[in-house]
Write a protein that holds these residues in place. Structure first.
Motif, PDB file in Angstrom:
ATOM      1  N   PRO A 229      -7.318 -10.211 -19.164  1.00 17.99           N
ATOM      2  CA  PRO A 229      -6.045 -10.171 -18.447  1.00 17.99           C
ATOM      3  C   PRO A 229      -5.911 -11.298 -17.418  1.00 17.99           C
ATOM      4  O   PRO A 229      -6.914 -11.802 -16.911  1.00 17.99           O
ATOM      5  CB  PRO A 229      -6.076  -8.801 -17.758  1.00 17.99           C
ATOM      6  CG  PRO A 229      -7.542  -8.532 -17.548  1.00 17.99           C
ATOM      7  CD  PRO A 229      -8.225  -9.104 -18.759  1.00 17.99           C
ATOM      8  N   LEU A 230      -4.646 -11.654 -17.135  1.00 22.25           N
ATOM      9  CA  LEU A 230      -4.333 -12.663 -16.119  1.00 22.25           C
ATOM     10  C   LEU A 230      -3.847 -11.944 -14.872  1.00 22.25           C
ATOM     11  O   LEU A 230      -2.898 -11.156 -14.933  1.00 22.25           O
ATOM     12  CB  LEU A 230      -3.245 -13.606 -16.641  1.00 22.25           C
ATOM     13  CG  LEU A 230      -3.502 -14.293 -17.979  1.00 22.25           C
ATOM     14  CD1 LEU A 230      -2.304 -15.139 -18.381  1.00 22.25           C
ATOM     15  CD2 LEU A 230      -4.762 -15.146 -17.914  1.00 22.25           C
ATOM     16  N   ARG A 231      -4.484 -12.217 -13.761  1.00 22.17           N
ATOM     17  CA  ARG A 231      -4.106 -11.555 -12.507  1.00 22.17           C
ATOM     18  C   ARG A 231      -3.547 -12.611 -11.551  1.00 22.17           C
ATOM     19  O   ARG A 231      -4.267 -13.497 -11.088  1.00 22.17           O
ATOM     20  CB  ARG A 231      -5.319 -10.854 -11.890  1.00 22.17           C
ATOM     21  CG  ARG A 231      -5.852  -9.720 -12.780  1.00 22.17           C
ATOM     22  CD  ARG A 231      -7.013  -8.981 -12.134  1.00 22.17           C
ATOM     23  NE  ARG A 231      -7.457  -7.860 -12.967  1.00 22.17           N
ATOM     24  CZ  ARG A 231      -8.388  -7.962 -13.911  1.00 22.17           C
ATOM     25  NH1 ARG A 231      -8.995  -9.134 -14.125  1.00 22.17           N
ATOM     26  NH2 ARG A 231      -8.729  -6.905 -14.628  1.00 22.17           N
ATOM     27  N   PHE A 232      -2.251 -12.477 -11.264  1.00 22.82           N
ATOM     28  CA  PHE A 232      -1.555 -13.430 -10.412  1.00 22.82           C
ATOM     29  C   PHE A 232      -1.498 -12.910  -8.977  1.00 22.82           C
ATOM     30  O   PHE A 232      -1.330 -11.710  -8.743  1.00 22.82           O
ATOM     31  CB  PHE A 232      -0.130 -13.658 -10.923  1.00 22.82           C
ATOM     32  CG  PHE A 232      -0.062 -14.320 -12.277  1.00 22.82           C
ATOM     33  CD1 PHE A 232       0.047 -15.693 -12.382  1.00 22.82           C
ATOM     34  CD2 PHE A 232      -0.115 -13.561 -13.437  1.00 22.82           C
ATOM     35  CE1 PHE A 232       0.118 -16.304 -13.628  1.00 22.82           C
ATOM     36  CE2 PHE A 232      -0.048 -14.161 -14.689  1.00 22.82           C
ATOM     37  CZ  PHE A 232       0.067 -15.542 -14.777  1.00 22.82           C
ATOM     38  N   ARG A 233      -1.582 -13.861  -8.046  1.00 23.59           N
ATOM     39  CA  ARG A 233      -1.568 -13.488  -6.627  1.00 23.59           C
ATOM     40  C   ARG A 233      -0.868 -14.576  -5.822  1.00 23.59           C
ATOM     41  O   ARG A 233      -1.034 -15.769  -6.103  1.00 23.59           O
ATOM     42  CB  ARG A 233      -3.002 -13.305  -6.117  1.00 23.59           C
ATOM     43  CG  ARG A 233      -3.108 -12.938  -4.644  1.00 23.59           C
ATOM     44  CD  ARG A 233      -4.550 -12.959  -4.187  1.00 23.59           C
ATOM     45  NE  ARG A 233      -4.663 -12.827  -2.743  1.00 23.59           N
ATOM     46  CZ  ARG A 233      -5.745 -13.124  -2.026  1.00 23.59           C
ATOM     47  NH1 ARG A 233      -6.832 -13.574  -2.658  1.00 23.59           N
ATOM     48  NH2 ARG A 233      -5.768 -12.983  -0.726  1.00 23.59           N
ATOM     49  N   ILE A 234      -0.084 -14.163  -4.839  1.00 24.28           N
ATOM     50  CA  ILE A 234       0.569 -15.106  -3.929  1.00 24.28           C
ATOM     51  C   ILE A 234      -0.271 -15.236  -2.665  1.00 24.28           C
ATOM     52  O   ILE A 234      -0.920 -14.275  -2.220  1.00 24.28           O
ATOM     53  CB  ILE A 234       2.002 -14.645  -3.576  1.00 24.28           C
ATOM     54  CG1 ILE A 234       2.802 -15.765  -2.913  1.00 24.28           C
ATOM     55  CG2 ILE A 234       1.972 -13.387  -2.731  1.00 24.28           C
ATOM     56  CD1 ILE A 234       3.225 -16.858  -3.850  1.00 24.28           C
ATOM     57  N   HIS A 235      -0.293 -16.427  -2.083  1.00 21.50           N
ATOM     58  CA  HIS A 235      -1.050 -16.691  -0.852  1.00 21.50           C
ATOM     59  C   HIS A 235      -0.061 -17.201   0.202  1.00 21.50           C
ATOM     60  O   HIS A 235       0.193 -18.396   0.309  1.00 21.50           O
ATOM     61  CB  HIS A 235      -2.141 -17.735  -1.113  1.00 21.50           C
ATOM     62  CG  HIS A 235      -3.121 -17.318  -2.163  1.00 21.50           C
ATOM     63  ND1 HIS A 235      -4.354 -16.770  -1.864  1.00 21.50           N
ATOM     64  CD2 HIS A 235      -3.052 -17.333  -3.529  1.00 21.50           C
ATOM     65  CE1 HIS A 235      -5.000 -16.489  -2.987  1.00 21.50           C
ATOM     66  NE2 HIS A 235      -4.228 -16.822  -4.002  1.00 21.50           N
TER      67      HIS A 235
END
Length: 464
Positions: A410-416
């Protein structure tokens, strides 16, 4: 889709309240005029929507069919476009109709001006005056944008400002060059190149805790556009090294197979990501896509192996287009289509299309023309701080800031939020103010008209 800021809004000034009231009154009058025009020309409206539906279904089959059926689909697109033009032209044949339409255009323009004036207050984006860097380094890609580095004299101007310019050679490792600059004592990194190059050097700057300068020397320069930088005169951005201001923007990452990938624009999955894997795409984008689409989207093709959960908890499977962006893009009928009005909302933008038939495409085209495309079950658009995409096969093709990749799912996206510090020219606050002021909604105007700030959003940059 607006993003709300949790910080308290400032109290609206008297002239802003007046502009908000004017925008509400003008907007209501303009909306009523539009409704009356539509009612008086309901037959033409129906014909125009039918033409748009034909354009939608024709476009779908033109993309998914082989020759000679593709010719029939293209003819349908052309005929549908003709029907739309004929219906609209017939509706404005009478002089009275023309004047009513001109009145609507004036109402829209006046409402827009008043609305943007009303919400131009607050301080979401903060610019800080700092001492200029002492040992800045600018990495230049001489082949980006058809040779913009040489055409605009970026190396010479950088050196005249005391900035060390490093020109990439064929086969050079961009990330290694950026890391070597940091190891050599650089206290600010810049990149003159395209969006993919910007992301690489920006990631090194973030890791080293250094400010970054984006110089628009690529072909499209989406990151520079959304930052409010001058893409037509990239040399002007070099002033950021000496007399510029500092601001913080978000960046995003995607975790895949234990690796963390950094991006400043977006990660595309599905049909576009598959097309960019082709070697021929760089030199012949349109023809490569046109040749591959029937194979990727045709009726005998299995749906794309992508799955995710929507914001409402509904699972979505088989989306043929999926885009995860560092801050939301503007979609639908809008002058800012394909742009991000802000890069500091603290949210990822998610957009996906999952229609699989010509009928679905026709309905989606008609809904989009009415500005209610979000009512379609095949249109997925929302903002979030984290997002996950999976696939049964365990991998997915991706386009990360335009660069082709194959990632483990799976691809786990996150904003910083605020994780990237930029040095920008001194005129950037005004550019940002104009971009933020375009993001105005009914709730903002009601809040300002009532004496509060614009619904928790702050638009005018503050320089400290």
């Amino acid at each position: 889709m607006g993003i709300r800021d949790s910080r308290p809004a400032r109290v609206a000034r008297r002239h802003q309240r007046a502009m908000a009231v004017a925008a509400l009154v003008l907007g209501a009058a303009t909306a009523l005029a539009v409704v009356l025009i539509l009612v008086d020309n309901i037959g033409h409206v129906v014909v125009a929507l039918a033409g748009l539906a034909l354009v939608g279904v024709g476009s779908w089959y033109a993309a998914t069919s082989l020759w000679p059926r593709r010719w029939l689909a293209l003819l349908a697109v052309g005929f549908g476009g003709f029907v739309v033009v004929w219906a609209l032209g017939s509706a404005v044949e009478a002089d009275v109709a023309i004047w009513r339409i001109l009145g609507v255009a004036f109402g829209i323009a006046a409402t827009t001006v008043c609305a943007r004036t009303a919400v131009s207050s607050g301080s979401r984006t903060v610019f800080v005056r700092r001492q200029p860097p002492q040992r800045p380094v600018l990495v230049c890609n001489p082949v980006s944008g058809g040779g913009k580095v040489q055409r605009y004299g970026l190396v010479e101007k950088a050196e005249s400002l005391g900035v060390q310019a490093v020109v990439l050679g064929q086969g050079d490792d961009l990330e290694r060059i950026a890391r070597d600059a940091v190891a050599g004592g650089a206290d600010c990194l810049g990149m003159a190149g395209g969006d993919g190059s910007q992301a690489v050097v920006a990631s090194v700057a973030v890791e080293a805790g250094l400010p970054f300068v984006c110089v628009a020397a690529g072909t499209r320069n989406h990151f520079a556009l959304d930052l409010g930088l001058d893409r037509d005169h990239p040399a002007s951005t070099l002033d950021a090294f000496t007399t510029g201001l500092s601001r913080s923007v978000d960046y995003a990452t995607v975790e895949s197979g234990g690796d963390i990938h950094f991006f400043v624009n977006n990660v595309s999955l599905g049909v576009y990501a598959t097309v960019v894997q082709e070697d021929s795409y760089r030199d012949a984008k349109a023809s490569t896509a046109f040749d591959l689409l029937p194979e990727l989207l045709g009726s005998r093709t299995d749906p794309f192996d992508l799955s995710f959960v929507g914001l409402d908890g509904t699972p979505v499977n088989g989306a043929f287009l999926l885009l995860v962006s560092n801050n939301p893009y503007v979609y639908g009928p809008n002058a800012d289509l394909g742009q991000r009005r802000a890069l500091d909302t603290g949210h990822l933008g998610v957009f996906a299309l999952s229609n699989t038939t010509g009928a679905d495409a026709a309905a989606l085209a008609a809904l989009s023309a009415l500005g209610v495309q979000r009512r379609s079950p095949h249109w997925h658009e929302f903002a979030t701080t984290g997002f996950e995409v999976d696939s049964r096969c365990g991998t997915a093709f991706a386009g990360m800031d335009g660069e082709a990749a194959e990632l483990a799912t799976p691809l786990r996206f996150r904003i910083h939020p605020g994780g990237l510090t930029l040095m920008v020219p001194s005129d950037n606050p005004e550019s940002v103010r104009r971009r933020h002021a375009r993001d105005v909604g009914l709730d903002d105007l009601l809040a300002v008209a009532g004496g509060a700030g614009p619904a928790g959003r702050q638009h005018l940059p503050e320089v400290r």
